[in-house]
Motif scaffolding. Structure first.
Motif, PDB file in Angstrom:
ATOM      1  N   THR A  98       0.845  -1.191   0.000  1.00 25.46           N
ATOM      2  CA  THR A  98       0.000   0.000   0.000  1.00 25.46           C
ATOM      3  C   THR A  98       0.879   1.240   0.000  1.00 25.46           C
ATOM      4  O   THR A  98       1.826   1.337   0.794  1.00 25.46           O
ATOM      5  CB  THR A  98      -0.912   0.031   1.238  1.00 25.46           C
ATOM      6  OG1 THR A  98      -1.675  -1.171   1.295  1.00 25.46           O
ATOM      7  CG2 THR A  98      -1.861   1.226   1.188  1.00 25.46           C
ATOM      8  N   ARG A  99       0.570   2.181  -0.896  1.00 24.97           N
ATOM      9  CA  ARG A  99       1.257   3.478  -0.879  1.00 24.97           C
ATOM     10  C   ARG A  99       0.498   4.376   0.093  1.00 24.97           C
ATOM     11  O   ARG A  99      -0.671   4.669  -0.102  1.00 24.97           O
ATOM     12  CB  ARG A  99       1.280   4.092  -2.281  1.00 24.97           C
ATOM     13  CG  ARG A  99       2.257   5.255  -2.428  1.00 24.97           C
ATOM     14  CD  ARG A  99       2.135   5.960  -3.767  1.00 24.97           C
ATOM     15  NE  ARG A  99       0.879   6.688  -3.867  1.00 24.97           N
ATOM     16  CZ  ARG A  99      -0.144   6.308  -4.614  1.00 24.97           C
ATOM     17  NH1 ARG A  99      -0.075   5.210  -5.342  1.00 24.97           N
ATOM     18  NH2 ARG A  99      -1.253   7.022  -4.641  1.00 24.97           N
ATOM     19  N   LYS A 150      -3.405   2.602  -5.533  1.00 23.01           N
ATOM     20  CA  LYS A 150      -2.982   2.821  -4.151  1.00 23.01           C
ATOM     21  C   LYS A 150      -2.535   1.547  -3.440  1.00 23.01           C
ATOM     22  O   LYS A 150      -1.627   1.566  -2.606  1.00 23.01           O
ATOM     23  CB  LYS A 150      -4.121   3.460  -3.343  1.00 23.01           C
ATOM     24  CG  LYS A 150      -3.741   3.823  -1.911  1.00 23.01           C
ATOM     25  CD  LYS A 150      -4.832   4.590  -1.220  1.00 23.01           C
ATOM     26  CE  LYS A 150      -4.424   4.952   0.216  1.00 23.01           C
ATOM     27  NZ  LYS A 150      -3.240   5.845   0.232  1.00 23.01           N
ATOM     28  N   CYS A 151      -3.154   0.411  -3.763  1.00 22.90           N
ATOM     29  CA  CYS A 151      -2.859  -0.819  -3.034  1.00 22.90           C
ATOM     30  C   CYS A 151      -2.992  -2.013  -3.968  1.00 22.90           C
ATOM     31  O   CYS A 151      -3.939  -2.098  -4.760  1.00 22.90           O
ATOM     32  CB  CYS A 151      -3.816  -0.968  -1.851  1.00 22.90           C
ATOM     33  SG  CYS A 151      -3.600  -2.488  -0.901  1.00 22.90           S
ATOM     34  N   PHE A 201       2.101  10.340  -4.448  1.00 20.08           N
ATOM     35  CA  PHE A 201       1.773   9.542  -5.632  1.00 20.08           C
ATOM     36  C   PHE A 201       2.972   8.753  -6.140  1.00 20.08           C
ATOM     37  O   PHE A 201       2.838   7.932  -7.041  1.00 20.08           O
ATOM     38  CB  PHE A 201       1.270  10.452  -6.764  1.00 20.08           C
ATOM     39  CG  PHE A 201       2.307  11.422  -7.274  1.00 20.08           C
ATOM     40  CD1 PHE A 201       3.099  11.094  -8.360  1.00 20.08           C
ATOM     41  CD2 PHE A 201       2.502  12.643  -6.649  1.00 20.08           C
ATOM     42  CE1 PHE A 201       4.078  11.976  -8.828  1.00 20.08           C
ATOM     43  CE2 PHE A 201       3.466  13.538  -7.109  1.00 20.08           C
ATOM     44  CZ  PHE A 201       4.252  13.194  -8.196  1.00 20.08           C
ATOM     45  N   LYS A 258      -7.784   2.150  -5.048  1.00 23.88           N
ATOM     46  CA  LYS A 258      -7.344   3.251  -5.892  1.00 23.88           C
ATOM     47  C   LYS A 258      -7.509   4.557  -5.124  1.00 23.88           C
ATOM     48  O   LYS A 258      -8.199   4.616  -4.107  1.00 23.88           O
ATOM     49  CB  LYS A 258      -8.140   3.269  -7.199  1.00 23.88           C
ATOM     50  CG  LYS A 258      -7.989   2.002  -8.026  1.00 23.88           C
ATOM     51  CD  LYS A 258      -8.730   2.113  -9.340  1.00 23.88           C
ATOM     52  CE  LYS A 258      -8.106   3.141 -10.244  1.00 23.88           C
ATOM     53  NZ  LYS A 258      -8.789   3.228 -11.556  1.00 23.88           N
ATOM     54  N   GLU A 259      -6.874   5.610  -5.640  1.00 17.14           N
ATOM     55  CA  GLU A 259      -6.963   6.927  -5.009  1.00 17.14           C
ATOM     56  C   GLU A 259      -7.248   7.966  -6.084  1.00 17.14           C
ATOM     57  O   GLU A 259      -6.465   8.128  -7.029  1.00 17.14           O
ATOM     58  CB  GLU A 259      -5.661   7.252  -4.275  1.00 17.14           C
ATOM     59  CG  GLU A 259      -5.716   8.532  -3.472  1.00 17.14           C
ATOM     60  CD  GLU A 259      -4.475   8.726  -2.618  1.00 17.14           C
ATOM     61  OE1 GLU A 259      -4.580   9.414  -1.591  1.00 17.14           O
ATOM     62  OE2 GLU A 259      -3.408   8.188  -2.979  1.00 17.14           O
TER      63      GLU A 259
END
Length: 299
Positions: free
Chosen positions: A29-30, A251-252, A34, A58-59
């Motif tokens: 996971t970030r 995002k993950c 970005f 997602k983001e």
């Protein structure tokens, strides 16, 4: 050709500064920004072995998506993990990374044939055919790539995906929706690759196949469909690690384990059950143990 034994896939403990791994080492996971989301496979890949991930989250608000590829750089030997896989990691050499976009992920073989013999950007061998959204025309178009494995007549019926002499069970390659009211509709969209590859629950894999003694071609697989050889002539004399850049809107991601040899008893049970129902959500109507119902619906 298939790997002789299944390898439990994990992310390497060395990764970008904004990445957090779960305790199992299979989910990345970030957590902010970005960038700085570059991850590697813990072990080098074997020829014909796929590193498969599923987009978990997602983001919104970022431009760009997941990037995947291969590198001959041992993560332990990096002074610092590059901020970006494209271009930073690639500029180090011996790395081939492909940006996954909403469209235009398939490689057109005519473009491959006309590519120059020497890799650009100082890379040690290999043709880089996809670098990102700005180069979609070079990275592949909407046309079909050559090769028997992309023929529509077998896409829905084959139990395995064939790439050169590699045989991969298709069962785990295709994304599945979260169980719900419209699962049967969404599952069909994943199977036909009608949804964008960057959607949640999409499954994206990277692998390489031997081409001669010391060379290999890199392939990207999206929801069970081979996108073609996105990099050709990669030197395969040194270990190749998978690269996953959890970039921008992605995002993950979660690693999906693939069984190459004999299927487990759980897998055989699931296949036998699914053969007799119209859709996996219909399993709720069967008189089966709850644990087995859960396994059949989510896997």
């Amino acid at each position: 050709m298939e790997p002789f034994c299944d390898q439990f896939m994990e992310f390497h403990p060395i990764h970008g500064t904004n990445v957090r791994l779960d305790l199992s080492g299979t989910k990345a996971t970030r957590v902010e920004s970005f960038a700085n989301g570059v991850c590697f496979s813990k072990q080098p890949l074997k020829p014909g072995e796929i590193f498969l991930i599923e987009i978990e989250d997602k983001e919104l608000g970022w431009c760009g998506h997941l990037r995947v590829g291969l590198t001959a750089k041992d993560p332990k030997g990096l002074e610092v993990v590059p901020e970006y896989s494209i271009p930073d990691l690639m500029n180090l050499g011996d790395s081939w990374v492909f940006a996954i976009t909403r469209n235009h992920n398939k490689v057109i073989e005519d473009v491959v044939a006309e590519a120059p013999e020497a890799g650009d950007g100082g890379l040690a061998g290999g043709h880089r055919l996809g670098r990102g959204e700005a180069e979609d025309a070079a990275g592949g178009g909407g046309g079909d790539a050559g090769g028997d494995n992309n023929k529509p007549k077998t896409f829905f019926t084959d139990s395995h995906l064939y790439i050169e002499n590699v045989r991969i069970p298709r069962d785990k390659l295709v994304g599945r929706s979260r169980p719900g009211r419209y699962s049967h509709i969404l599952d069909d969209l994943y199977k036909t690759n009608a949804l964008p590859p960057t959607a949640r629950r999409s499954r994206i894999g990277v692998m390489y196949v031997q081409k001669g003694r010391d060379l290999a071609d890199m392939h990207i697989i999206i929801n069970g469909e081979d996108m073609g050889a996105s990099a050709k002539g990669i030197p395969a004399v040194q270990p190749l690690y998978a690269v996953v850049d959890v970039f921008a809107a992605t995002k993950c991601v979660q690693i999906v384990q693939v069984e190459y040899g004999f299927s487990s008893l759980q897998t055989l049970c699931r296949k036998a059950i699914q053969k007799h129902i119209v859709h996996r959500m219909a399993i709720d109507w069967l008189e089966l143990p709850e644990a087995l119902k859960h396994y059949c619906k989510y896997e």
